[in-house]
Design a protein around this motif. Structure first.
Motif, short mmCIF file in Angstrom:
data_model
loop_
_atom_site.label_atom_id
_atom_site.label_comp_id
_atom_site.label_asym_id
_atom_site.label_seq_id
_atom_site.Cartn_x
_atom_site.Cartn_y
_atom_site.Cartn_z
N SER A 134 -3.20 26.59 10.47
CA SER A 134 -2.19 27.12 11.43
C SER A 134 -1.39 28.10 10.96
CB SER A 134 -1.29 25.74 11.92
OG SER A 134 -0.72 25.33 11.01
N VAL A 135 -1.08 27.93 9.64
CA VAL A 135 -0.19 28.81 8.74
C VAL A 135 -0.88 30.07 8.69
CG1 VAL A 135 0.85 29.43 6.47
CG2 VAL A 135 0.83 27.07 7.22
N VAL A 136 -2.04 30.26 8.51
CA VAL A 136 -2.82 31.64 8.66
C VAL A 136 -2.79 32.09 9.94
CG1 VAL A 136 -4.95 32.64 8.25
CG2 VAL A 136 -4.32 30.81 6.60
N VAL A 137 -3.08 31.65 11.03
CA VAL A 137 -2.91 31.80 12.48
C VAL A 137 -1.53 32.45 12.91
CG1 VAL A 137 -3.24 31.15 14.72
CG2 VAL A 137 -4.87 30.43 13.33
N ALA A 138 -0.49 31.79 12.24
CA ALA A 138 0.67 32.12 12.73
C ALA A 138 1.23 33.49 11.98
CB ALA A 138 1.68 30.88 12.66
N GLY A 139 1.18 33.27 10.78
CA GLY A 139 1.54 34.47 9.86
C GLY A 139 0.54 35.66 9.92
N GLY A 140 -0.89 35.47 9.93
CA GLY A 140 -1.60 36.53 9.75
C GLY A 140 -2.31 37.19 10.99
N MET A 141 -2.13 36.05 12.22
CA MET A 141 -2.50 37.06 13.31
C MET A 141 -1.56 36.94 14.21
SD MET A 141 -6.40 34.58 13.42
CE MET A 141 -6.87 35.27 14.81
N ARG A 142 -0.49 36.18 14.08
CA ARG A 142 0.73 36.35 14.87
C ARG A 142 0.30 35.51 16.40
NH1 ARG A 142 3.51 37.60 10.80
NH2 ARG A 142 3.73 39.58 10.25
N LEU A 143 -0.29 34.31 16.44
CA LEU A 143 -0.65 33.82 17.30
C LEU A 143 0.12 32.41 17.33
CD1 LEU A 143 -4.54 34.47 17.84
CD2 LEU A 143 -2.64 35.35 19.21
N ARG A 144 1.37 32.52 17.39
CA ARG A 144 2.33 31.39 17.42
C ARG A 144 1.68 30.09 17.97
NH1 ARG A 144 4.99 35.71 16.53
NH2 ARG A 144 5.84 35.92 14.32
N ARG A 145 1.47 30.08 19.30
CA ARG A 145 1.01 29.08 20.23
C ARG A 145 -0.09 28.42 19.67
NH1 ARG A 145 2.32 31.55 26.10
NH2 ARG A 145 4.93 31.64 25.79
N THR A 146 -1.26 29.17 19.51
CA THR A 146 -2.39 28.54 18.70
C THR A 146 -1.96 27.90 17.53
OG1 THR A 146 -3.72 30.52 19.93
CG2 THR A 146 -4.63 29.17 18.13
N ALA A 147 -1.25 28.51 16.80
CA ALA A 147 -0.88 27.96 15.49
C ALA A 147 0.01 26.79 15.62
CB ALA A 147 0.08 28.80 14.52
N TRP A 148 0.63 26.53 16.58
CA TRP A 148 1.41 25.19 17.07
C TRP A 148 0.35 24.05 17.36
CZ3 TRP A 148 5.81 23.27 15.15
CH2 TRP A 148 6.76 24.23 15.00
N VAL A 149 -0.66 24.47 18.20
CA VAL A 149 -1.73 23.72 18.60
C VAL A 149 -2.45 23.03 17.50
CG1 VAL A 149 -3.82 23.55 19.90
CG2 VAL A 149 -1.69 24.59 20.91
N LEU A 150 -2.78 23.82 16.50
CA LEU A 150 -3.64 23.54 15.32
C LEU A 150 -2.90 22.50 14.40
CD1 LEU A 150 -5.29 26.92 14.15
CD2 LEU A 150 -6.54 24.80 15.16
N ALA A 151 -1.47 22.93 14.32
CA ALA A 151 -0.57 22.15 13.40
C ALA A 151 -0.20 20.97 14.15
CB ALA A 151 0.81 22.77 13.27
N GLY A 152 -0.12 20.76 15.27
CA GLY A 152 -0.04 19.63 16.06
C GLY A 152 -1.27 18.69 15.84
N ALA A 153 -2.36 19.30 15.87
CA ALA A 153 -3.52 18.60 15.95
C ALA A 153 -3.83 17.98 14.32
CB ALA A 153 -4.90 19.33 16.36
N GLY A 154 -3.33 18.83 13.58
CA GLY A 154 -3.42 18.50 12.01
C GLY A 154 -2.45 17.31 11.87
N VAL A 155 -1.29 17.33 12.45
CA VAL A 155 -0.25 16.35 12.14
C VAL A 155 -0.68 14.92 12.69
CG1 VAL A 155 2.04 15.74 12.68
CG2 VAL A 155 1.59 17.92 11.61
N ALA A 156 -1.20 15.01 14.05
CA ALA A 156 -1.53 13.88 14.68
C ALA A 156 -2.75 13.14 13.98
CB ALA A 156 -2.07 14.33 16.30
N LEU A 157 -3.67 13.80 13.43
CA LEU A 157 -4.84 13.31 12.63
C LEU A 157 -4.41 12.70 11.45
CD1 LEU A 157 -7.72 12.88 12.30
CD2 LEU A 157 -8.06 15.12 11.51
N LEU A 158 -3.49 13.28 10.68
CA LEU A 158 -2.97 12.72 9.45
C LEU A 158 -2.33 11.44 9.89
CD1 LEU A 158 -2.29 15.99 7.54
CD2 LEU A 158 -4.08 14.63 7.27
N THR A 159 -1.47 11.59 10.81
CA THR A 159 -0.55 10.53 11.12
C THR A 159 -1.24 9.16 11.60
OG1 THR A 159 1.22 11.85 11.77
CG2 THR A 159 1.51 9.74 12.60
#
Length: 165
Positions: A134-159
């Motif tokens: 999600s950090v790579v997608v947000a910073g390198g690709m400038r796709l913030r919504r996609t990055a938020w989806v990836l980060a949300g999925a990662g946080v949900a799985l870890l939680t």
């Protein structure tokens, strides 16, 4: 900028578009490699937990824990042999004196936790990979919504893994 290089090389709109496209392509490959690496790291354990047909399933009562592993006697719930000692990786949720459902890895004395807690714990590396991607997608690709989806999925799985274990 290097003094010998003319600035006109990078000033054309076409050159900027090509560079942006190249950057997005490279960052997309990096993000994909992170996610594939997370799946690869998780699958080593997850395959035993999720595909239990033909594997020895049972319970282990943890009698002793070391720095990285815990051991205890194995009692089969499926066709298999009772064992005096199997080894389970030590995690935050494994404590001496408690009984856990496990699946024994083929041709070894190593066991992994089964059930919902085992499945979620096996996929923890994927959760971390999703957060990194999600950090790579947000910073390198400038796709913030996609990055938020990836980060949300990662946080949900870890939680979920933390709560289940």
């Amino acid at each position: 900028m290097i003094p010998a290089m003319p600035s006109a090389v990078f000033s054309s709109p076409a050159a900027g578009a090509v560079l942006r496209c190249g950057q997005r392509a490279v960052m997309g490959v990096v993000a994909a490699l992170l996610v594939v690496g997370g799946v690869w790291a998780s699958w080593g354990t997850a395959q035993h937990v999720m595909l239990t047909k033909g594997r020895e399933r049972g319970t282990v009562t943890v009698t002793r824990c070391g720095a990285e592993t815990c051991t205890g006697p194995f009692r089969p719930l499926s066709p298999g042999v009772a064992r005096d000692r199997v080894v389970v990786d030590r995690s935050a949720g494994v404590r001496a004196g408690r009984t856990y459902t496990v699946v024994v890895k083929p041709n070894s004395d190593r066991a992994v936790r089964s059930g919902p807690a085992g499945v979620l714990f096996a996929w923890v590396p994927l959760g971390g990979a999703l957060l990194l991607a999600s950090v790579v997608v947000a910073g390198g690709m400038r796709l913030r919504r996609t990055a938020w989806v990836l980060a949300g999925a990662g946080v949900a799985l870890l939680t979920a893994a933390f709560v289940a274990v």
